[in-house]
Design a protein around this motif. Sequence first.
Motif, short mmCIF file in Angstrom:
data_model
loop_
_atom_site.label_atom_id
_atom_site.label_comp_id
_atom_site.label_asym_id
_atom_site.label_seq_id
_atom_site.Cartn_x
_atom_site.Cartn_y
_atom_site.Cartn_z
N ALA A 162 0.86 -1.18 0.00
CA ALA A 162 0.00 0.00 0.00
C ALA A 162 0.89 1.23 0.00
O ALA A 162 1.80 1.35 0.83
CB ALA A 162 -0.90 -0.01 1.22
N VAL A 163 0.65 2.14 -0.92
CA VAL A 163 1.47 3.35 -1.05
C VAL A 163 0.55 4.57 -1.09
O VAL A 163 -0.53 4.53 -1.69
CB VAL A 163 2.32 3.30 -2.34
CG1 VAL A 163 3.21 4.54 -2.45
CG2 VAL A 163 3.17 2.04 -2.39
N GLY A 164 0.96 5.63 -0.45
CA GLY A 164 0.15 6.84 -0.49
C GLY A 164 0.78 7.96 0.31
O GLY A 164 1.91 7.87 0.80
N TYR A 165 0.01 9.05 0.43
CA TYR A 165 0.46 10.21 1.19
C TYR A 165 0.14 10.00 2.67
O TYR A 165 -1.03 9.84 3.03
CB TYR A 165 -0.22 11.48 0.65
CG TYR A 165 0.26 11.86 -0.73
CD1 TYR A 165 1.34 12.73 -0.89
CD2 TYR A 165 -0.36 11.34 -1.87
CE1 TYR A 165 1.79 13.08 -2.16
CE2 TYR A 165 0.10 11.68 -3.14
CZ TYR A 165 1.17 12.56 -3.28
OH TYR A 165 1.61 12.89 -4.54
N PRO A 166 1.15 9.99 3.54
CA PRO A 166 0.91 9.71 4.96
C PRO A 166 -0.05 10.69 5.61
O PRO A 166 0.00 11.89 5.35
CB PRO A 166 2.31 9.84 5.58
CG PRO A 166 3.25 9.62 4.44
CD PRO A 166 2.57 10.21 3.24
N ASP A 167 -0.93 10.15 6.44
CA ASP A 167 -1.87 10.98 7.20
C ASP A 167 -1.65 10.80 8.70
O ASP A 167 -2.52 11.10 9.51
CB ASP A 167 -3.32 10.64 6.84
CG ASP A 167 -4.28 11.75 7.23
OD1 ASP A 167 -3.85 12.92 7.33
OD2 ASP A 167 -5.46 11.45 7.47
N HIS A 168 -0.49 10.26 9.07
CA HIS A 168 -0.08 10.17 10.47
C HIS A 168 1.41 9.93 10.50
O HIS A 168 2.04 9.65 9.48
CB HIS A 168 -0.83 9.05 11.22
CG HIS A 168 -0.41 7.66 10.84
ND1 HIS A 168 -0.27 6.64 11.74
CD2 HIS A 168 -0.08 7.13 9.63
CE1 HIS A 168 0.10 5.54 11.12
NE2 HIS A 168 0.23 5.80 9.85
N ASP A 169 2.01 10.06 11.67
CA ASP A 169 3.44 9.81 11.82
C ASP A 169 3.63 8.87 13.00
O ASP A 169 3.70 9.31 14.16
CB ASP A 169 4.20 11.12 12.05
CG ASP A 169 5.71 10.89 12.10
OD1 ASP A 169 6.14 9.72 11.97
OD2 ASP A 169 6.46 11.88 12.27
N PRO A 170 3.70 7.56 12.74
CA PRO A 170 3.79 6.59 13.83
C PRO A 170 5.16 6.52 14.48
O PRO A 170 5.34 5.83 15.48
CB PRO A 170 3.45 5.27 13.13
CG PRO A 170 3.92 5.49 11.73
CD PRO A 170 3.67 6.93 11.41
N GLY A 171 6.13 7.22 13.93
CA GLY A 171 7.48 7.15 14.49
C GLY A 171 8.22 5.92 14.00
O GLY A 171 7.64 5.00 13.44
N VAL A 172 9.51 5.92 14.20
CA VAL A 172 10.36 4.82 13.74
C VAL A 172 10.39 3.73 14.80
O VAL A 172 10.73 3.98 15.96
CB VAL A 172 11.79 5.32 13.45
CG1 VAL A 172 12.69 4.16 13.05
CG2 VAL A 172 11.76 6.39 12.34
#
Length: 249
Positions: A162-172
Amino acid sequence: MNPVIEQMFRHRSIRKFKEQQLSDRQIRTIVEAAQRASTSNYYQAYSIIGVTDPIIKKEIADLSGHEHVERSGHFFVFCADLLRLIERAESVTRAKLKENLENTEHFLVAVIDAALAAQNASLAAESMGLGICYIGGIRNDMKRVDELLKLPEFVIPLFGLAVGYPDHDPGVKPRLPLEAVYFENIYCHDEAVYTRALENFDETLKKYYAERATNRRHDTWSDQIQRKLIRPVRSEVTEYVQSKGMNKI
């Protein structure tokens, strides 16, 4: 570190995407980057299917258990593909080639080729400011995915991307310590070294889960793995793969 390595170190799985589709140019660039991956014997033993039909996308999302399949900017399915290797063969040699392709070695070649291509695709997508998430859940029902994508003999679906524009930042998310995965010359199976490394990693992951912005929980790597492996999973995969002419001998 150079920009490529910095990009690798920033990797995280994205499971929430903005409602924005990838452009044709972005899709083409990602696929062409995938094609530049190393390939055994120049076989290029994989195919990539872009799923744009909303009905197919919805069903794959349901059977995989991942709604971000449906909501992604573009969904790719990476397939092991040995069919192409015999399509140009003369009829007199085709039967022998098909027999040879049934062995485990060629199955592994196709799986590895597909995985290498997918990782190239992922890095390319992330370098473009996109987010990715691998979807192994398509193997929850490989036969149905096979039917949906109309896959012929010697072609099987391995995983989605699945590829797209992120709508969150879950962290590394943390990874296992180096001493647990890298050894010199021989495999290190020193129980004391393993125990120390994994105990330290359990503490690292416990802290990560407790401090992350969303979905906080009390958990460790060791507990996760035991929960996941205590029960059989996808036991029908072997029969399905062999029914497609692969990994039979």
